[in-house]
Scaffold this motif. Structure first.
Motif, mmCIF file in Angstrom:
data_model
loop_
_atom_site.group_PDB
_atom_site.id
_atom_site.type_symbol
_atom_site.label_atom_id
_atom_site.label_comp_id
_atom_site.label_asym_id
_atom_site.label_seq_id
_atom_site.Cartn_x
_atom_site.Cartn_y
_atom_site.Cartn_z
ATOM 1 N N ARG A 1 6.764 23.289 -6.771
ATOM 2 C CA ARG A 1 6.613 22.651 -5.652
ATOM 3 C C ARG A 1 5.985 21.169 -6.219
ATOM 4 O O ARG A 1 4.936 21.139 -7.226
ATOM 5 C CB ARG A 1 5.756 23.257 -4.656
ATOM 6 N N LYS B 1 13.519 28.024 0.019
ATOM 7 C CA LYS B 1 13.256 27.129 -1.015
ATOM 8 C C LYS B 1 13.485 25.460 -0.752
ATOM 9 O O LYS B 1 13.213 24.659 -1.534
ATOM 10 C CB LYS B 1 13.931 27.699 -2.242
ATOM 11 N N SER B 2 14.558 25.318 0.118
ATOM 12 C CA SER B 2 15.008 24.106 0.316
ATOM 13 C C SER B 2 14.487 23.102 1.328
ATOM 14 O O SER B 2 14.706 22.138 1.492
ATOM 15 C CB SER B 2 16.694 23.904 0.497
ATOM 16 N N ASN C 1 10.025 22.278 -1.494
ATOM 17 C CA ASN C 1 9.747 23.694 -1.256
ATOM 18 C C ASN C 1 8.618 24.197 -0.622
ATOM 19 O O ASN C 1 7.939 25.204 -0.972
ATOM 20 C CB ASN C 1 9.600 24.116 -2.724
ATOM 21 N N ALA D 1 9.902 30.278 -3.865
ATOM 22 C CA ALA D 1 10.009 29.136 -4.806
ATOM 23 C C ALA D 1 9.015 29.286 -5.982
ATOM 24 O O ALA D 1 7.944 29.812 -5.841
ATOM 25 C CB ALA D 1 9.702 27.874 -3.987
#
Length: 367
Positions: A356, A44-45, A39, A353
């Protein structure tokens, strides 16, 4: 002629003796690691794989000078620069010297140092309740230092005195050339530490003024306990911030972890610099255990909470780190590290996000 030779011999011996009383020592750390972070990117990916020039420790090169003036008095000098071992570039530009100070130490009055140096908050953390016994904090993941007002200050005068197990430290910096940088500003603060047997406790308070005279006051309490191979620590820290305090500095005080420096909706809130706090609080505890001469295992937990100027700036973060360290020698070690951050409330990482994780392996050498 014989008298002249004798005088010259005495003078030469005196000069050699004086030279022997002064020492110049070069020291350093070279630390390189490979880190994988989830993240971490535009969305976010995203995943980030990088070589870091400081994993457990920031790579550095320094010079210590120690001159014996006689009568229990010494001159002390320290110059230290940080480097990125992945690129060879100096770290922390434009301040090439991360430390640059000169001082006097006496068995009678203690020690006084002048210049750019670590502040009393950093001294309290590292001397008493460091996150890990064999490495005071993880350079690539150091939430505790987000509460220490930049860890260093320019233009500082610091005094330290010790009486058996009691230590007193006082600091003041004039604040000339104040900017938004965390390392500048007008500061005043004090530290009191007591150590007896395996136990050490510390308390400290420091005030930092920005260019407009608005302030942030940082206070902390910590305890460390060492019993053979076992080391335990616990701490509490709080930053209380004046309304109107420099917005860039306000948002960046927790830059060590960054979750509490970015809103969940950056566009609506005006970007990370708009996340302004009235106060931030952090609790921490953890420990290290030396399994063998070579193996050390350590774990640390932090809980940070922010009360914002607006309710949309409220939030909290739970953070965890685990490290396994293997010592090849007294100077060379290898490490494997895992950390995880989880954010709650109205805050998030800059990409939106709420969590993490990081994984890191590396090698470090001290000299």
């Amino acid at each position: 002629m014989k008298k002249s030779c004798l005088v010259l011999s005495v003078l030469a011996a005196s000069s050699l003796s004086a030279m022997a009383q002064s020492s110049v020592q070069m020291y350093g750390i070279v630390d390189g690691g490979v880190r994988y972070t989830t993240n971490n990117g535009a969305d976010k990916s995203s995943r980030l794989v990088q070589v870091v020039g400081g994993g457990m420790s920031q790579s550095r090169l320094g010079i210590n000078v120690n001159e014996d003036l006689g009568g229990g008095m010494r001159t002390l000098v320290n110059l230290e620069t940080r480097i990125n071992s992945d690129t060879g570039a100096a770290a922390g530009n434009p301040d090439f010297w991360r430390q640059a100070w000169v001082g006097l130490q006496s068995t009678d009055f203690g020690r006084i140092t002048i210049g750019r140096q670590y502040n009393i908050l950093f001294d309290a953390y590292t001397s008493t309740f460091a996150s890990f016994k064999y490495s005071t904090y993880i350079d690539a993941f150091k939430p505790e230092l987000g509460m220490s007002l930049g860890s260093r200050q320019d233009n500082m005068v610091k005094y330290m005195a010790e009486w058996e197990g009691l230590r007193l430290e006082l600091q003041v910096s004039a604040g000339e050339g104040v900017t938004a940088a965390t390392t500048n500003g007008k500061t005043v603060g004090g530290l009191l530490r007591y150590a007896t047997g395996p136990l050490a406790v510390v308390g400290a308070i420091q005030k930092l003024d920005d260019a407009a005279g608005k302030s942030v006051t940082a206070s902390l309490l910590g305890v460390g306990y060492t019993d053979g191979p076992l080391y335990l620590n616990a701490g509490w820290a709080k930053n209380s911030i004046d309304t109107g305090f420099n917005s860039t500095l306000n948002a960046g005080l927790l830059a060590g972890i960054s979750p509490l420096a970015a809103p969940s909706n950056p566009a609506a809130a005006g970007g990370p610099a708009a996340v302004l706090a009235k106060d931030r609080t952090m609790y921490s505890f953890g420990g290290t255990y030396q399994l063998t001469t070579e193996w050390n295992l350590g774990a640390q937990y932090w809980h940070a909470k922010q009360a914002g100027l607006l309710s949309t700036m409220d939030g909290s973060a739970d953070l965890f780190a685990f490290v396994a360290d293997y010592a090849f020698s007294k100077r060379t070690d290898a490490y494997a590290e895992f950390d995880h951050s989880k954010i709650k409330g109205n805050l998030a990482f800059s990409n939106g996000a709420s969590s993490r994780s990081g994984f890191m392996v590396g090698l470090r050498h001290r000299f």
